[in-house]
Design an enzyme around this catalytic site. Structure first.
Site, PDB file in Angstrom:
ATOM      1  N   ASN A  56       0.856  -1.189   0.000  1.00 23.62           N
ATOM      2  CA  ASN A  56       0.000   0.000   0.000  1.00 23.62           C
ATOM      3  C   ASN A  56       0.885   1.229   0.000  1.00 23.62           C
ATOM      4  OD1 ASN A  56      -1.213   2.359   1.803  1.00 23.62           O
ATOM      5  ND2 ASN A  56      -2.929   1.322   0.815  1.00 23.62           N
TER       6      ASN A  56
ATOM      7  N   THR B  12      -4.700   0.250  -3.161  1.00 24.62           N
ATOM      8  CA  THR B  12      -5.159   1.434  -2.440  1.00 24.62           C
ATOM      9  C   THR B  12      -6.259   0.989  -1.490  1.00 24.62           C
ATOM     10  OG1 THR B  12      -6.955   2.077  -3.952  1.00 24.62           O
ATOM     11  CG2 THR B  12      -4.725   2.850  -4.484  1.00 24.62           C
ATOM     12  N   GLU B  13      -6.395   1.699  -0.392  1.00 23.36           N
ATOM     13  CA  GLU B  13      -7.398   1.332   0.599  1.00 23.36           C
ATOM     14  C   GLU B  13      -8.819   1.444   0.065  1.00 23.36           C
ATOM     15  OE1 GLU B  13      -5.798   5.423   1.990  1.00 23.36           O
ATOM     16  OE2 GLU B  13      -5.133   3.735   0.772  1.00 23.36           O
ATOM     17  N   ALA B  14      -8.989   2.170  -1.047  1.00 21.37           N
ATOM     18  CA  ALA B  14     -10.326   2.319  -1.619  1.00 21.37           C
ATOM     19  C   ALA B  14     -10.866   1.014  -2.182  1.00 21.37           C
ATOM     20  CB  ALA B  14     -10.304   3.377  -2.718  1.00 21.37           C
ATOM     21  N   GLY B  15      -9.955   0.045  -2.464  1.00 18.94           N
ATOM     22  CA  GLY B  15     -10.413  -1.253  -2.960  1.00 18.94           C
ATOM     23  C   GLY B  15      -9.719  -1.749  -4.202  1.00 18.94           C
TER      24      GLY B  15
END
Length: 645
Positions: free
Chosen positions: A296, A322-325
């Site tokens: 990440n 990314t943490e968004a998916g």
């Protein structure tokens, strides 16, 4: 069935005074701009609804006037609970000025909490946030003095500390999709992310609330592929067709096929970054990239690591997320942040954080605004400026390895490079290595107690986290430790064996990072700790495809152990190793011979469950104890408990 397509004004009129309104969006992706603008217009025209509460995870905003910045109007918002705040500075200013009640909770925890709200649970247990400002022993996530109601509790379960995040019932959910039919079924084929649209809708519906969806087009009833429907119509109360300029894919890009996965883009040759302090930092951080690992990269300075990896030809040997998916592809930056070109997969945000929280990240590279002697890092609050933690706490607490990156000082720093050496042409106005950070977004002592591997990378030096705090381990060529490092810090780090940073970091030519990561000489993979009589073997990136590969490995390993002259305890890293099925038996034979001839005890570790199973079975078949663990710490602990001296 009822036709759910309505005018914007009619949909927004359903929001009452005091409602808790949950708003979707990650920067501009999935942000229902038209609905938010409609709420702004209604309040300016009719002074209603008043005193609403906002619930959001990832700062739907552009840092200026769009998104939730539209709602920063006195009387409209009474309370806001958010994960990331830097892109909603107008709302953040109201929080800092005690004009609204405000909380900052970890982005991932809010995303996961949506599911528990929808499931009718009282809240959610998580270790994320322990010993940070979210911990009730610090501020409990409260941003200001007028915020007094606790939303996070410290609890003990089975002898361990946990944080309990209270559920927040949702009265109205503002979400977004691409296409809807008149029954309210929503698809997202042209969106860059799916985010948490379904959990948000369930949370609102099962709280007895309303779901209002913004889309760009209407399809005939019965024409949508049910497998493409992200939010089913039974969860949706109103559908509003957005104006074209209020439904761009991101705040920067109206539409890009490659963000959706509907087309693979030809990205062409990467443009090399200019050789500035930003690139120097990115290059040093890129040296920590795990072959075949999951990574990440945070926003800002860490984005340069992706550019360097692309430039050096190793982008295909790691999985960027990314943490968004998003998993895989090339993550985007700026107002496109959250999207990726040519992603391998796009999953819901809450699912991504489940993966992160469970230890799925091999490496996290994150920004570093300020840090102190114990290794604490602050990226969330600075005097009168409030950025919020976003996904930083989830990611930094749970990644196997963390690399914090940032310039050594801030505000006007200029470096010069001549003849392969660095000099400080102009020092920054503000120090980053200070006595005590203003807010603890990452707790160094807590990480050290868990044995987490943590580096702090700057343009002029590198520190690592130890039990005694930060230790200076590398210095760039040309940098004077006393003047350029210690003279610009508020504390003195631990100093033992300081090495020179790799000179190639300062050159114009590529670093040949691919060769460094994928073609490590076997001699560089071995280290003998004479005091503990432990040999550490790093087989990360080793490729065994032919009999010649096996022969070379066998020769080099035997030569090394013969020089030691005594049997040793072994800890081996098998992460990222690639063994051809045809060579697996022969490779295992070599491991068996080495164990018989040279090892007192032997443990191996790899995060690959398949490799643990396969390698373990091969060793068992040869009557060799297959002590294979998931982490180096587990392997070392086993050695410590069973070592033969």
């Amino acid at each position: 069935m009822v036709d759910k397509v309505v005018r914007l004004e009619d949909a927004i009129a359903t929001i009452d005074d005091g409602d808790t309104v949950c708003v979707s969006g990650f920067v501009g992706i999935g942000t229902p701009e038209g609905l938010v603008r409609g709420l702004q217009d209604r309040f300016l025209a009719h002074a209603a609804p008043k005193d609403i509460s906002l619930l959001f995870a990832a700062a739907p905003g552009d840092g200026k006037d769009r998104g939730l910045n539209r709602l920063a109007i006195p009387g409209l918002v009474k309370r806001a609970i958010g994960g990331h705040w830097s892109l909603v500075p107008k709302l953040g200013a109201m929080a800092m000025n005690n004009e609204i009640e405000a909380y900052n909770l970890p982005l991932g925890c809010i995303s996961q909490l949506y599911r528990d709200i929808g499931a009718g649970k009282p809240g959610m247990f998580s270790k994320v946030g322990l010993h940070t400002f979210v911990d009730p022993r610090q501020s409990g996530g409260a941003i200001n003095d007028c915020t007094t109601k606790p939303l996070v509790e410290l609890m003990e379960l089975a002898g361990e500390e946990w944080l309990f995040y209270h559920a927040v019932p949702v009265d109205v959910a503002l979400i977004r999709g691409t296409t809807a039919d008149r029954h309210g079924n929503i698809t997202m084929e042209r969106e860059a992310l799916t985010l948490d649209m379904l959990p948000i809708a369930i949370a609102a519906k099962n709280s007895g609330g309303l779901v209002i969806a913004q889309v760009e087009r209407i399809a005939a009833n019965g024409s949508l592929d049910p497998k493409q429907v992200i939010v089913p119509g039974n969860l949706v109360d109103c559908v509003v067709v957005a104006e074209r300029d209020e439904h761009h894919q991101t705040y920067k890009t109206p539409y890009e096929h490659a963000f959706t996965g509907r087309m693979k883009a030809d990205v062409g040759q990467p443009v090399p970054m200019d050789l500035t302090e930003r690139k120097i930092i990115a290059r040093r951080a890129a040296m920590e990239l795990p072959v075949n690992g999951v990574v990440n990269l945070g926003i800002g300075m860490p984005e340069g690591v992706s550019a360097v990896a692309n430039e050096e030809g190793v982008i295909d040997n790691i999985t960027l997320t990314t943490e968004a998916g998003v998993l895989g592809g090339v993550p985007q930056s700026g107002l496109d942040f959250g999207a990726a070109i040519n992603a391998n997969a796009i999953i819901q945000t809450n699912q991504q954080f489940d993966f992160y929280d469970g230890g799925g990240l091999d490496l996290a590279c994150l920004g570093m605004a300020e840090t102190d002697a114990t290794g604490n890092v602050n990226v969330s609050r600075f005097k009168d400026r409030f950025a919020g933690a976003g996904g930083f706490i989830n990611i930094s607490q749970n990644a196997r390895k963390v690399v914090f990156v940032g310039t050594f000082t801030a505000g006007g720093l200029k470096v010069a490079i001549n003849d392969g050496k660095m000099s400080i042409a102009q020092e920054g106005r503000s120090r980053k290595f200070i006595n005590q950070v203003e807010q603890i977004t990452f707790n160094g002592a807590y990480a050290a107690s868990q044995g987490k591997e943590v580096l702090y990378v700057t343009e002029r030096c590198v520190f690592k986290l130890g039990e005694s705090g930060q230790e200076l381990i590398e210095v760039a060529p040309g940098i004077d430790i006393e003047k350029d490092i210690l003279g610009q810090m508020d504390f003195k780090p631990v100093i033992n064996d300081v090495k020179e940073m790799d000179p190639s970091i300062l050159g114009e030519a590529p670093m040949k990072l691919r060769t460094r990561l994928l073609a490590i000489p076997n001699s560089d993979r071995l280290f003998h700790d004479k005091q503990q009589n432990i040999v550490f073997v790093n087989l990360s990136g080793l490729t065994i495809e032919t009999e010649e590969d096996v022969r070379i490995f066998e020769h080099d390993m035997n030569s090394f152990f013969q020089q030691i002259g005594q049997k040793v305890n072994l800890v081996s890293n098998y992460d990222g190793i690639s063994i051809s099925p045809k060579m697996a038996a022969k490779f295992a034979n070599v491991l068996g011979q080495l164990e018989y001839d040279y090892y007192l005890t032997a443990t191996r570790y790899t995060t690959s469950a398949f490799l643990r199973q396969k390698l373990g079975q091969d060793l068992k078949n040869r009557s060799i104890s297959p002590h294979i663990f998931e982490t180096r710490q587990e392997a070392a602990a086993y050695i410590a408990a069973n070592r033969s001296d």
